[in-house]
Design a protein around this motif. Structure first.
Motif, PDB file in Angstrom:
ATOM      1  N   ASP A  56      11.698 -36.280  34.796  1.00  0.00           N
ATOM      2  CA  ASP A  56      11.369 -37.657  34.420  1.00  0.00           C
ATOM      3  C   ASP A  56      11.741 -38.659  35.506  1.00  0.00           C
ATOM      4  O   ASP A  56      11.582 -39.868  35.321  1.00  0.00           O
ATOM      5  N   ARG A  57      12.215 -38.155  36.656  1.00  0.00           N
ATOM      6  CA  ARG A  57      12.591 -39.073  37.738  1.00  0.00           C
ATOM      7  C   ARG A  57      12.587 -38.326  39.060  1.00  0.00           C
ATOM      8  O   ARG A  57      12.653 -37.096  39.097  1.00  0.00           O
ATOM      9  N   LEU A 106       8.148 -42.486  39.289  1.00  0.00           N
ATOM     10  CA  LEU A 106       9.268 -41.565  39.119  1.00  0.00           C
ATOM     11  C   LEU A 106      10.506 -42.060  39.856  1.00  0.00           C
ATOM     12  O   LEU A 106      11.635 -41.896  39.379  1.00  0.00           O
ATOM     13  N   ARG A 137      11.280 -45.213  40.368  1.00  0.00           N
ATOM     14  CA  ARG A 137      11.811 -46.360  39.619  1.00  0.00           C
ATOM     15  C   ARG A 137      12.529 -45.930  38.348  1.00  0.00           C
ATOM     16  O   ARG A 137      13.261 -46.720  37.751  1.00  0.00           O
ATOM     17  N   SER A 138      12.317 -44.682  37.921  1.00  0.00           N
ATOM     18  CA  SER A 138      13.046 -44.157  36.761  1.00  0.00           C
ATOM     19  C   SER A 138      14.424 -43.632  37.145  1.00  0.00           C
ATOM     20  O   SER A 138      15.216 -43.264  36.276  1.00  0.00           O
ATOM     21  N   SER A 139      14.711 -43.605  38.451  1.00  0.00           N
ATOM     22  CA  SER A 139      16.007 -43.142  38.939  1.00  0.00           C
ATOM     23  C   SER A 139      16.994 -44.307  39.041  1.00  0.00           C
ATOM     24  O   SER A 139      16.601 -45.452  39.263  1.00  0.00           O
ATOM     25  N   GLN A 140      18.266 -43.987  38.909  1.00  0.00           N
ATOM     26  CA  GLN A 140      19.308 -44.985  39.112  1.00  0.00           C
ATOM     27  C   GLN A 140      19.755 -45.055  40.564  1.00  0.00           C
ATOM     28  O   GLN A 140      20.543 -45.926  40.923  1.00  0.00           O
TER      29      GLN A 140
END
Length: 245
Positions: free
Chosen positions: A82-83, A129, A131-134
């Protein structure tokens, strides 16, 4: 393992630096999604990984000169995770230096499209993907544009045109993505030794041949990427420039 659970995408991972990156990150604990022109070439890299790290490498085919294949690569990676925490734009079509008019039109266009266009499209289609990461980072493997260097003499004008476009894209991308927390940095190495991370010199144990080779090493470039990725999120390193030895 310092990069356990890190999700890494590496293009051009069938040989040389791309393969070394894939193997290096897998041994640090990351999940690594590698692409090459064909899935068979990418699977060959996966097969060369030792031990449990092999299970952390996922192989895909993706010709960077073909937009549809880039979109499909991003879609397939999105089915696995998801990332994406780190995207490494390493893939580039090499074109040997010949007289300008002797290279075919198709080869010239493919060289520019895979390196310049491929980098742009990889970022475009992997941004959701990332932008879904921290902790999203993008690395661009560019090159030293030294007209007097051996690489410059060996490469076609189209290759250096593509690399200049890639460098320009990286500059503007760094500025525009910074407010959203996506860091972008680029490597500008001269000719370097493509030591294999499966062998002794990767761990700093130099063979006689490695001791005679004074070029920058693959390990040094890999450690630069690791160093940049490990920095606090308010630390933006735009580029690494290396002087030829």
């Amino acid at each position: 393992m310092k990069f356990e659970n890190l999700r890494v995408v590496v293009t051009g991972a069938s040989r040389h630096f791309g393969r070394a990156l894939a193997i290096g990150f897998a041994h640090l604990g990351a999940e690594v999604y590698v692409s090459a022109r064909t899935v068979e070439l990418a699977e060959r890299t996966r097969a060369e990984v030792m031990g449990s790290a092999r299970d952390r490498i996922h192989a895909f085919g993706c010709d960077l000169s073909r937009p549809a294949e880039i979109r499909e690569f991003a879609r397939q990676v999105g089915e696995h995770t998801d990332r994406v925490d780190l995207l490494v734009n390493n893939g580039a079509r090499w074109l040997d230096a010949v007289d300008l008019e002797d290279a075919s039109d198709d080869a010239i266009v493919e060289t520019i499209e895979s390196t310049a266009g491929g980098t742009v499209l990889m970022v475009k289609h992997f941004l959701p993907l990332l932008r879904s990461s921290q902790r999203p980072d993008i690395v661009n493997m560019v090159a030293v544009r030294d007209a007097g260097g051996s690489s410059a003499a060996a490469a076609h004008e189209a290759f250096w045109t593509a690399k200049s476009a890639q460098a320009g894209f990286a500059e503007i991308l760094s500025q525009r993505l910074r407010p959203s927390g996506v860091r972008v940095f680029s490597l500008y190495p001269p000719d370097f030794s493509t030591s294999d991370p499966r062998f002794a010199e990767w761990d700093g144990i130099k063979t006689d041949d490695a001791m005679r080779d004074e070029k920058l090493t693959t390990q040094a470039l890999f450690e630069c990427i690791v160093y940049a990725v490990e920095q606090p999120r308010d630390c933006f390193i735009r580029s690494f420039h290396f002087e030829p030895r």
